[in-house]
Motif scaffolding. Structure first.
Motif, PDB file in Angstrom:
ATOM      1  N   GLN A 101       0.929  -1.386   0.309  1.00 32.67           N
ATOM      2  CA  GLN A 101      -0.142  -0.039  -0.180  1.00 32.67           C
ATOM      3  C   GLN A 101       1.015   1.047   0.274  1.00 32.67           C
ATOM      4  N   CYS A 102       1.802   1.255   0.322  1.00 29.45           N
ATOM      5  CA  CYS A 102       3.022   2.708   0.462  1.00 29.45           C
ATOM      6  C   CYS A 102       3.292   2.749  -0.511  1.00 29.45           C
ATOM      7  N   VAL A 103       3.201   1.616  -1.635  1.00 27.15           N
ATOM      8  CA  VAL A 103       3.896   2.134  -3.534  1.00 27.15           C
ATOM      9  C   VAL A 103       2.456   2.686  -4.024  1.00 27.15           C
ATOM     10  N   LEU A 104       0.841   1.436  -3.880  1.00 22.64           N
ATOM     11  CA  LEU A 104      -0.025   1.666  -4.535  1.00 22.64           C
ATOM     12  C   LEU A 104      -0.602   1.357  -3.776  1.00 22.64           C
ATOM     13  N   ASP A 105      -2.147   2.300  -3.364  1.00 25.90           N
ATOM     14  CA  ASP A 105      -2.960   2.259  -2.462  1.00 25.90           C
ATOM     15  C   ASP A 105      -4.429   1.814  -3.058  1.00 25.90           C
ATOM     16  N   GLU A 106      -4.783   1.488  -2.129  1.00 21.91           N
ATOM     17  CA  GLU A 106      -6.465   0.260  -2.574  1.00 21.91           C
ATOM     18  C   GLU A 106      -7.299   0.842  -4.034  1.00 21.91           C
ATOM     19  N   SER A 107      -7.211   1.939  -4.285  1.00 13.75           N
ATOM     20  CA  SER A 107      -7.678   3.150  -5.281  1.00 13.75           C
ATOM     21  C   SER A 107      -7.545   2.775  -6.679  1.00 13.75           C
ATOM     22  N   GLY A 118     -10.760  -3.871 -10.208  1.00 12.42           N
ATOM     23  CA  GLY A 118     -11.706  -4.265 -10.121  1.00 12.42           C
ATOM     24  C   GLY A 118     -11.406  -4.665  -8.437  1.00 12.42           C
ATOM     25  N   CYS A 119     -12.623  -4.640  -7.756  1.00 12.16           N
ATOM     26  CA  CYS A 119     -12.774  -5.099  -6.605  1.00 12.16           C
ATOM     27  C   CYS A 119     -12.013  -6.870  -6.735  1.00 12.16           C
ATOM     28  N   CYS A 120     -10.753  -6.598  -5.463  1.00 15.45           N
ATOM     29  CA  CYS A 120      -9.846  -8.172  -5.572  1.00 15.45           C
ATOM     30  C   CYS A 120     -11.077  -9.125  -5.646  1.00 15.45           C
ATOM     31  N   CYS A 121     -12.286  -9.297  -4.973  1.00 12.38           N
ATOM     32  CA  CYS A 121     -13.229 -10.110  -4.799  1.00 12.38           C
ATOM     33  C   CYS A 121     -13.200 -10.975  -5.599  1.00 12.38           C
ATOM     34  N   HIS A 122     -13.748  -9.701  -7.011  1.00 14.30           N
ATOM     35  CA  HIS A 122     -14.379  -9.975  -7.520  1.00 14.30           C
ATOM     36  C   HIS A 122     -13.520 -10.354  -8.933  1.00 14.30           C
ATOM     37  N   THR A 123     -12.678 -10.028  -9.111  1.00 16.48           N
ATOM     38  CA  THR A 123     -10.869 -10.607 -10.023  1.00 16.48           C
ATOM     39  C   THR A 123     -10.616 -11.904  -9.740  1.00 16.48           C
ATOM     40  N   GLY A 124     -11.289 -12.673  -8.663  1.00 14.90           N
ATOM     41  CA  GLY A 124     -10.236 -13.707  -8.694  1.00 14.90           C
ATOM     42  C   GLY A 124      -8.945 -14.218  -8.457  1.00 14.90           C
ATOM     43  N   ILE A 125      -8.465 -12.976  -7.621  1.00 13.93           N
ATOM     44  CA  ILE A 125      -7.099 -12.919  -7.119  1.00 13.93           C
ATOM     45  C   ILE A 125      -7.016 -12.660  -5.553  1.00 13.93           C
ATOM     46  N   GLY A 126      -8.100 -12.366  -5.021  1.00 11.65           N
ATOM     47  CA  GLY A 126      -7.662 -12.038  -4.103  1.00 11.65           C
ATOM     48  C   GLY A 126      -6.630 -12.890  -2.847  1.00 11.65           C
ATOM     49  N   GLY A 127      -7.737 -12.896  -1.884  1.00  8.53           N
ATOM     50  CA  GLY A 127      -6.428 -14.061  -0.997  1.00  8.53           C
ATOM     51  C   GLY A 127      -6.682 -13.244   0.266  1.00  8.53           C
ATOM     52  N   TYR A 128      -6.715 -11.500   0.360  1.00 16.52           N
ATOM     53  CA  TYR A 128      -6.199 -10.603   1.268  1.00 16.52           C
ATOM     54  C   TYR A 128      -7.915 -10.417   1.988  1.00 16.52           C
ATOM     55  N   GLY A 129      -8.700 -10.471   0.704  1.00 17.35           N
ATOM     56  CA  GLY A 129     -10.299  -9.945   0.548  1.00 17.35           C
ATOM     57  C   GLY A 129     -10.096  -8.662   0.260  1.00 17.35           C
ATOM     58  N   CYS A 130     -11.987  -8.068   0.043  1.00 17.84           N
ATOM     59  CA  CYS A 130     -11.867  -6.758  -0.548  1.00 17.84           C
ATOM     60  C   CYS A 130     -11.410  -6.183   0.871  1.00 17.84           C
ATOM     61  N   GLY A 131      -9.767  -4.635   0.183  1.00 16.45           N
ATOM     62  CA  GLY A 131     -10.247  -3.473   1.252  1.00 16.45           C
ATOM     63  C   GLY A 131      -9.332  -4.534   2.145  1.00 16.45           C
ATOM     64  N   CYS A 132      -8.596  -5.064   1.966  1.00 19.53           N
ATOM     65  CA  CYS A 132      -7.793  -5.608   2.766  1.00 19.53           C
ATOM     66  C   CYS A 132      -6.233  -5.970   1.783  1.00 19.53           C
ATOM     67  N   LEU A 133      -6.361  -5.284   1.043  1.00 15.59           N
ATOM     68  CA  LEU A 133      -4.514  -5.638   0.997  1.00 15.59           C
ATOM     69  C   LEU A 133      -3.537  -4.668   1.863  1.00 15.59           C
ATOM     70  N   ARG A 134      -2.069  -5.876   1.100  1.00 14.83           N
ATOM     71  CA  ARG A 134      -1.078  -5.252   2.442  1.00 14.83           C
ATOM     72  C   ARG A 134      -0.251  -4.492   1.908  1.00 14.83           C
TER      73      ARG A 134
END
Length: 175
Positions: A146-152, A159-175
């Motif tokens: 997040q210090c490099v690329l934020d969630e926005s 798109g929302c990571c929950c909808h792209t199939g690449i999640g793992g951290y869930g929507c809104g909880c990127l490291r």
């Protein structure tokens, strides 16, 4: 030449190994260091399952010692020594421009008696990414600092990571 790959699981390690194979070298195994608990890689904090899928796709054995930072060097040297005993002649790295890491790998390689190859060294990052995609590889974003690329930014791009199939951290909880 028979190679062992210092495998981070990322695009640079992949492209370095690809270039080496195109030059006629034969990979023997992938070496990835895990955190002491064995749950994540030291390089990119990937889960071992990702690496296992990559190794299986390439038909290569995966060597994954778990280690603390304090014990890193001796465990890495031991893994390389065992690879050499099994026929490896060189270590390949996807490093591009980290001089200190290059020097460390060269020292370790010399200690073990392996040549160290850096097929991407000092190439432009943008050119490497273009080559990576041009030869048919794809990237999957599985973690973002997040210090490099934020969630926005991420939501706008993928798109929302929950909808792209690449999640793992869930929507809104990127490291």
């Amino acid at each position: 030449m028979k190679l062992i790959s210092s495998w981070s699981g990322g695009k640079d390690a992949c492209l370095a190994l690809y270039r080496a194979m195109q030059a006629g070298h034969q990979p023997q195994a992938l070496l990835t260091m895990l955190e002491a608990d064995g749950l994540r890689t030291r390089a990119h904090a990937l889960r071992p399952k990702v690496l296992q899928q990559q190794a299986a796709a390439m038909g290569l054995p995966l060597i994954t010692p778990s280690v603390t930072w304090e014990g890193y060097r001796p465990v890495y040297v031991q893994a390389l020594s065992e690879a050499k005993q099994q026929g490896a002649e060189a270590l390949i790295s996807g490093d591009i421009d980290l001089q200190a890491h290059r020097e460390w790998l060269e020292q370790v390689g010399e200690e073990v008696g392996l040549a160290v190859l850096f097929p991407l060294w000092e190439d432009a990052h943008s050119a490497l990414l273009a080559e990576f995609h041009a030869v048919g590889f794809t990237t999957h974003i599985i973690a973002v600092k997040q210090c490099v690329l934020d969630e926005s930014w991420f939501r706008a791009q993928a798109g929302c990571c929950c909808h792209t199939g690449i999640g793992g951290y869930g929507c809104g909880c990127l490291r």
